[in-house]
Design an enzyme around this catalytic site. Structure first.
Site, mmCIF file in Angstrom:
data_model
loop_
_atom_site.group_PDB
_atom_site.id
_atom_site.type_symbol
_atom_site.label_atom_id
_atom_site.label_comp_id
_atom_site.label_asym_id
_atom_site.label_seq_id
_atom_site.Cartn_x
_atom_site.Cartn_y
_atom_site.Cartn_z
ATOM 1 N N THR A 121 -5.082 12.713 6.595
ATOM 2 C CA THR A 121 -3.670 12.842 6.980
ATOM 3 C C THR A 121 -3.523 13.934 8.042
ATOM 4 O O THR A 121 -2.895 13.727 9.087
ATOM 5 C CB THR A 121 -2.797 13.145 5.751
ATOM 6 O OG1 THR A 121 -3.083 12.148 4.754
ATOM 7 C CG2 THR A 121 -1.321 13.114 6.082
ATOM 8 N N LYS A 141 5.066 2.369 8.269
ATOM 9 C CA LYS A 141 3.863 3.135 8.616
ATOM 10 C C LYS A 141 2.665 2.193 8.767
ATOM 11 O O LYS A 141 1.902 2.286 9.724
ATOM 12 C CB LYS A 141 3.587 4.170 7.522
ATOM 13 C CG LYS A 141 2.652 5.272 7.949
ATOM 14 C CD LYS A 141 2.298 6.184 6.777
ATOM 15 C CE LYS A 141 3.499 6.947 6.253
ATOM 16 N NZ LYS A 141 3.127 7.880 5.171
ATOM 17 N N LYS A 194 5.247 2.366 -3.046
ATOM 18 C CA LYS A 194 5.143 3.763 -3.487
ATOM 19 C C LYS A 194 5.328 3.802 -4.990
ATOM 20 O O LYS A 194 6.002 2.947 -5.568
ATOM 21 C CB LYS A 194 6.230 4.617 -2.832
ATOM 22 C CG LYS A 194 5.885 6.080 -2.763
ATOM 23 C CD LYS A 194 4.840 6.300 -1.681
ATOM 24 C CE LYS A 194 4.660 7.717 -1.272
ATOM 25 N NZ LYS A 194 4.012 7.770 0.050
ATOM 26 N N LYS A 227 0.849 -1.202 0.000
ATOM 27 C CA LYS A 227 0.000 0.000 0.000
ATOM 28 C C LYS A 227 0.875 1.239 0.000
ATOM 29 O O LYS A 227 1.880 1.302 0.710
ATOM 30 C CB LYS A 227 -0.855 -0.017 1.276
ATOM 31 C CG LYS A 227 -1.874 1.078 1.359
ATOM 32 C CD LYS A 227 -3.179 0.700 0.721
ATOM 33 C CE LYS A 227 -4.103 1.874 0.528
ATOM 34 N NZ LYS A 227 -3.778 2.711 -0.646
ATOM 35 N N SER A 277 -7.376 5.170 4.144
ATOM 36 C CA SER A 277 -7.282 4.401 2.888
ATOM 37 C C SER A 277 -7.654 2.941 3.144
ATOM 38 O O SER A 277 -8.343 2.308 2.348
ATOM 39 C CB SER A 277 -5.850 4.434 2.350
ATOM 40 O OG SER A 277 -5.655 5.543 1.522
HETATM 41 N N1 GLU Z 1 0.531 8.936 0.337
HETATM 42 C C1 GLU Z 1 0.079 8.745 1.669
HETATM 43 C C2 GLU Z 1 1.226 8.360 2.581
HETATM 44 O O1 GLU Z 1 2.372 8.626 2.288
HETATM 45 C C3 GLU Z 1 -1.106 7.792 1.751
HETATM 46 C C4 GLU Z 1 -0.826 6.391 1.293
HETATM 47 C C5 GLU Z 1 -2.060 5.517 1.198
HETATM 48 O O2 GLU Z 1 -3.133 5.955 1.587
HETATM 49 O O3 GLU Z 1 -1.905 4.385 0.724
HETATM 50 O O4 GLU Z 1 1.030 7.865 3.651
#
Ligand code: GLU
Length: 420
Positions: free
Chosen positions: A187, A91, A103, A67, A349
């Site tokens: 966020t 994370k 990513k 993810k 998410s």
């Molecule tokens: N881009 C966000 C992050 O860096 C969200 C990633 C997501 O929701 O998968 O955490």
């Protein structure tokens, strides 16, 4: 500047030095599981074609499908994507989500593209990476300079390729296309919940606490509004071009409206006398809480000793370098690490993905309370670990995540198991 990925792995080694970790675990987390590069050939509005470099990296999927967001930014490069995928792995483990980390990114200045060009680029990304991503394999989401519109185009392209609607392939979609309530401000809200939950431990009080926010995008803006509503004073705000500062404070809604109308922060409304400065100058201005909500590597060995804030809360990914961490820690500054502070985005998410899979949608109130229920205990545990082991909050967060990752990796057996 030392290399980003090498620096990121230092944090892992630091955490591992405070616990007993099977060597298999460190071996598994050493390199990304897989990375795909592609060139996206896109038809521009003037009829010409342009080629954009693009990547997707799945770092580790021990705890579930991978993810992480997709960013559109001029400086995107493979090493950055790999590092961001590494951070996502930790994370997701911090938040105890059944996900690994990934990513993606495209090296492009999205603000220079027309809306149609942006749509073609987004669709080209999915054409190139459709067999790499998938609802049970790798689930993208928004990141820098990508938004719900882009997610909607990507989902549509994927669904066309697999020939059936597939909302769970991507999160951060528009509400009408299977998005979740509460994803847009998630966020910023996550960071807000962490600070409010640990307020007493940090010995801060809303009406006596001032905040500087570097980066006024989705995360920075929503965070500012929530804190402002609870009585915190926003004294500094910046975007990629300019920073504004006023000790008397400012209303983030008015600043946002002003920027939308005028395209600049220059001359934005504030309560007293507004000073204009650079982003770098803003970071070292007087405040109690500093929120880096923009890019990586903003607080480095060069400026860390000049930071006046007592708390730094990382809404961006990787804004503080390991060398800066050391200086901040020596000066008694608390750093709330990115893998906790900005985890609200990926938590909601996850909620979106669960709702898509179940075909059953939750109310905004449900999303808010589930986010709070999930993030607060993790923040508390990380704070406790940091006190018990006498380490900074980042090391504590990595220890916490590594415990979970270790249990998952070693559940398949280790040298000790196979040789007994
Ligand atoms: N881009 C966000 C992050 O860096 C969200 C990633 C997501 O929701 O998968 O955490």
């Amino acid at each position: 500047m030392p290399r980003l990925f090498t620096e990121a792995k230092k944090r892992l080694r630091e955490a591992a030095s405070h616990m007993s970790v099977d060597p298999d675990v460190m071996e598994k987390l050493k390199y990304p599981k897989e990375t795909l590069s592609a060139s996206l050939l896109v038809r521009m509005d003037d009829g010409s074609r342009r080629c954009f470099k693009a990547w997707r990296c799945r770092y580790d999927d021990t705890r579930g499908p991978t993810k992480g967001g997709i960013r559109f930014h001029t400086n995107v490069r493979l090493e950055e994507i790999m590092t961001l995928a590494f951070w996502m792995t930790f994370k997701c483990a911090v938040a105890n989500l059944p996900f690994g980390g990934a990513k993606g990114g495209v090296a492009v200045n999205a603000s220079k593209l027309s809306k149609s060009e942006l749509e073609r680029l987004s669709r080209a990304y999915v054409k190139a990476f459709h067999s790499f991503i998938g609802p049970d394999r790798d689930i993208p989401a928004p990141d820098m300079y990508t938004n719900s519109m882009v997610m909607g185009w990507m989902e549509d392209e994927y669904s066309a390729i697999v020939d059936h609607p597939s909302p769970a392939v991507i999160t951060g979609k528009p509400l009408e296309l299977g998005g979740s309530e509460g994803r847009t401000d998630a966020t910023g809200r996550g960071g807000y919940l962490v600070i409010r939950h640990l307020e007493k431990d940090f010995e801060i009080e809303p009406d006596k606490t001032s905040i500087i926010i570097q980066g006024f995008g989705n995360a920075g803006y929503n965070f500012a509004c929530l804190m402002h509503a609870d009585g915190y004073k926003i004294v500094g705000i910046s975007d990629s071009r300019l920073a504004i500062y006023d000790t008397e404070g400012m209303d983030p809604h008015s600043v946002h409206n002003y920027k939308m109308k005028n395209g600049t922060l220059s001359g934005a409304p504030s309560n007293g006398t507004l000073k204009e400065m650079t982003n770098q100058e803003l970071l070292i201005e007087a405040c109690d809480i500093l929120i880096p909500a923009a890019l990586e590597n903003q607080i480095t060995a060069d400026n860390a000793s000049k930071i006046q804030a007592r708390i730094v809360c990382e809404l961006a990914n990787g804004p503080v370098t390991p060398a800066a961490d050391k200086i901040l820690c020596e000066n008694g500054t608390i750093v709330i690490p990115d893998i906790l502070a900005n985890s609200g985005g990926v938590i909601v998410s996850y909620f979106e993905w669960v709702q898509n899979k179940a075909g059953y949608y939750w109310s905004l109130a449900e999303v808010h309370s589930k986010l709070k229920e999930r993030i607060e205990p993790e923040a508390r545990t990380i704070w406790k670990i940091s006190l018990e082991k006498n380490v900074d909050m980042r090391t504590a967060a990595y220890i916490h995540a590594l415990e979970r990752l270790s249990k998952a990796v070693t559940a398949h057996g280790t040298k000790a198991y196979f040789s007994s």
